[in-house]
Design a protein around this motif. Sequence first.
Motif, mmCIF file in Angstrom:
data_model
loop_
_atom_site.group_PDB
_atom_site.id
_atom_site.type_symbol
_atom_site.label_atom_id
_atom_site.label_comp_id
_atom_site.label_asym_id
_atom_site.label_seq_id
_atom_site.Cartn_x
_atom_site.Cartn_y
_atom_site.Cartn_z
ATOM 1 N N UNK A 210 7.488 6.582 1.377
ATOM 2 C CA UNK A 210 6.941 5.371 1.814
ATOM 3 C C UNK A 210 6.125 5.608 3.118
ATOM 4 N N UNK A 211 6.999 6.539 4.148
ATOM 5 C CA UNK A 211 6.550 5.941 5.229
ATOM 6 C C UNK A 211 5.613 7.363 5.525
ATOM 7 N N UNK A 212 5.415 8.002 4.980
ATOM 8 C CA UNK A 212 4.125 8.405 4.696
ATOM 9 C C UNK A 212 2.827 8.297 4.763
ATOM 10 N N UNK A 213 2.768 7.382 3.274
ATOM 11 C CA UNK A 213 1.770 6.644 2.714
ATOM 12 C C UNK A 213 1.629 5.017 3.808
ATOM 13 N N UNK A 214 2.741 4.562 4.547
ATOM 14 C CA UNK A 214 2.071 3.921 5.402
ATOM 15 C C UNK A 214 1.599 3.967 7.148
ATOM 16 N N UNK A 215 1.901 5.561 7.477
ATOM 17 C CA UNK A 215 1.129 6.011 8.134
ATOM 18 C C UNK A 215 0.101 6.545 8.373
ATOM 19 N N UNK A 216 -1.008 6.819 6.829
ATOM 20 C CA UNK A 216 -1.906 6.973 6.258
ATOM 21 C C UNK A 216 -2.691 5.959 6.289
ATOM 22 N N UNK A 217 -1.823 4.244 6.536
ATOM 23 C CA UNK A 217 -3.447 3.340 6.354
ATOM 24 C C UNK A 217 -3.624 3.567 8.300
ATOM 25 N N UNK B 133 0.725 -1.405 0.034
ATOM 26 C CA UNK B 133 0.105 0.233 0.065
ATOM 27 C C UNK B 133 0.523 1.284 -0.202
ATOM 28 N N UNK B 134 2.283 1.022 -0.251
ATOM 29 C CA UNK B 134 2.693 2.270 -0.539
ATOM 30 C C UNK B 134 3.618 2.420 -1.818
ATOM 31 N N UNK B 135 3.967 3.948 -2.224
ATOM 32 C CA UNK B 135 4.182 3.896 -3.307
ATOM 33 C C UNK B 135 5.676 3.317 -3.908
ATOM 34 N N UNK B 136 6.192 2.722 -3.078
ATOM 35 C CA UNK B 136 7.776 2.039 -3.788
ATOM 36 C C UNK B 136 7.682 0.911 -2.736
ATOM 37 N N UNK B 137 7.418 -0.158 -3.190
ATOM 38 C CA UNK B 137 7.390 -2.076 -2.301
ATOM 39 C C UNK B 137 8.607 -2.090 -2.360
ATOM 40 N N UNK C 66 24.200 15.865 -4.694
ATOM 41 C CA UNK C 66 23.191 15.007 -3.551
ATOM 42 C C UNK C 66 22.392 14.382 -4.189
ATOM 43 N N UNK C 67 21.760 14.241 -5.493
ATOM 44 C CA UNK C 67 20.734 12.798 -5.730
ATOM 45 C C UNK C 67 20.468 11.966 -5.608
ATOM 46 N N UNK C 68 21.680 11.171 -5.446
ATOM 47 C CA UNK C 68 21.895 9.779 -4.808
ATOM 48 C C UNK C 68 20.674 9.874 -3.344
ATOM 49 N N UNK C 69 21.577 10.786 -2.435
ATOM 50 C CA UNK C 69 21.180 11.150 -1.211
ATOM 51 C C UNK C 69 19.257 11.921 -0.871
ATOM 52 N N UNK C 70 19.290 12.852 -1.741
ATOM 53 C CA UNK C 70 18.038 13.801 -1.883
ATOM 54 C C UNK C 70 17.141 12.159 -2.851
ATOM 55 N N UNK C 71 17.160 11.535 -3.222
ATOM 56 C CA UNK C 71 16.236 9.977 -3.559
ATOM 57 C C UNK C 71 15.399 9.198 -2.431
ATOM 58 N N UNK C 72 17.178 9.247 -2.310
ATOM 59 C CA UNK C 72 16.810 8.238 -0.790
ATOM 60 C C UNK C 72 15.649 8.387 0.295
ATOM 61 N N UNK C 73 16.272 9.743 -0.006
ATOM 62 C CA UNK C 73 15.098 10.920 1.266
ATOM 63 C C UNK C 73 13.892 10.627 1.086
ATOM 64 N N UNK C 74 13.971 11.273 -0.019
ATOM 65 C CA UNK C 74 12.652 11.388 -1.389
ATOM 66 C C UNK C 74 11.791 10.114 -0.234
ATOM 67 N N UNK C 75 12.112 9.658 -1.277
ATOM 68 C CA UNK C 75 11.195 7.518 -1.734
ATOM 69 C C UNK C 75 10.647 7.175 0.266
ATOM 70 N N UNK C 76 11.918 7.096 0.559
ATOM 71 C CA UNK C 76 11.883 6.436 2.268
ATOM 72 C C UNK C 76 10.736 7.410 2.711
ATOM 73 N N UNK C 77 10.676 9.216 2.962
ATOM 74 C CA UNK C 77 10.049 9.455 3.389
ATOM 75 C C UNK C 77 8.170 9.624 2.848
#
Length: 182
Positions: free
Chosen positions: A173-180, A47-51, A160-171
Amino acid sequence: MTNLKPLTLFLFLLAIFLINSIPTTYSRTTFPSKDERLSLIENTCKKTPNYNICIQSLKENSGSSVDDVTGLAQIMVKVMKAKANDGLNKIHRLQRVRNIGARKALSSCGDKYKAILVADIPQAIEALEKGDPKFAEDGANDAANEASYCESEFNGKSPLTKENNAMHDVSAVTAAMVRQLL
């Protein structure tokens, strides 16, 4: 005396039954089985944007006592914190060696990652602890936005593309998880 034998036998069998059933019931309630836990993780991550990021993050960072979505979300907030620290550490390293033009963007990104660490993550942690998932979702979404804003500071040439993408993606996923939890 003959009347006591059936009663004694009954009490003995009842005692054996209770002794055997209490630890089993306790362990199932307190500690989900590996299959139950894996099922919870997989169902939540679907149920998250990045399984894949969700599964990888939870499997690498999970504790054995997590048995609900709130616990999984708390793990993801810890992953967010680790990613934010990684980003901020790289910014500090780059600030020592980059040219003047990049320093302004790096400084701005440093401020954004500090905001993630000082405001967004503590907000998410506190909200999850208090059972207020909406504020936890807001904190995770803010962190994702900060990482995106940092990336845009460099006009397509971000170190910082790698770090920014990792931060964005994990965040995200977290937001989608909390939305549940809403």
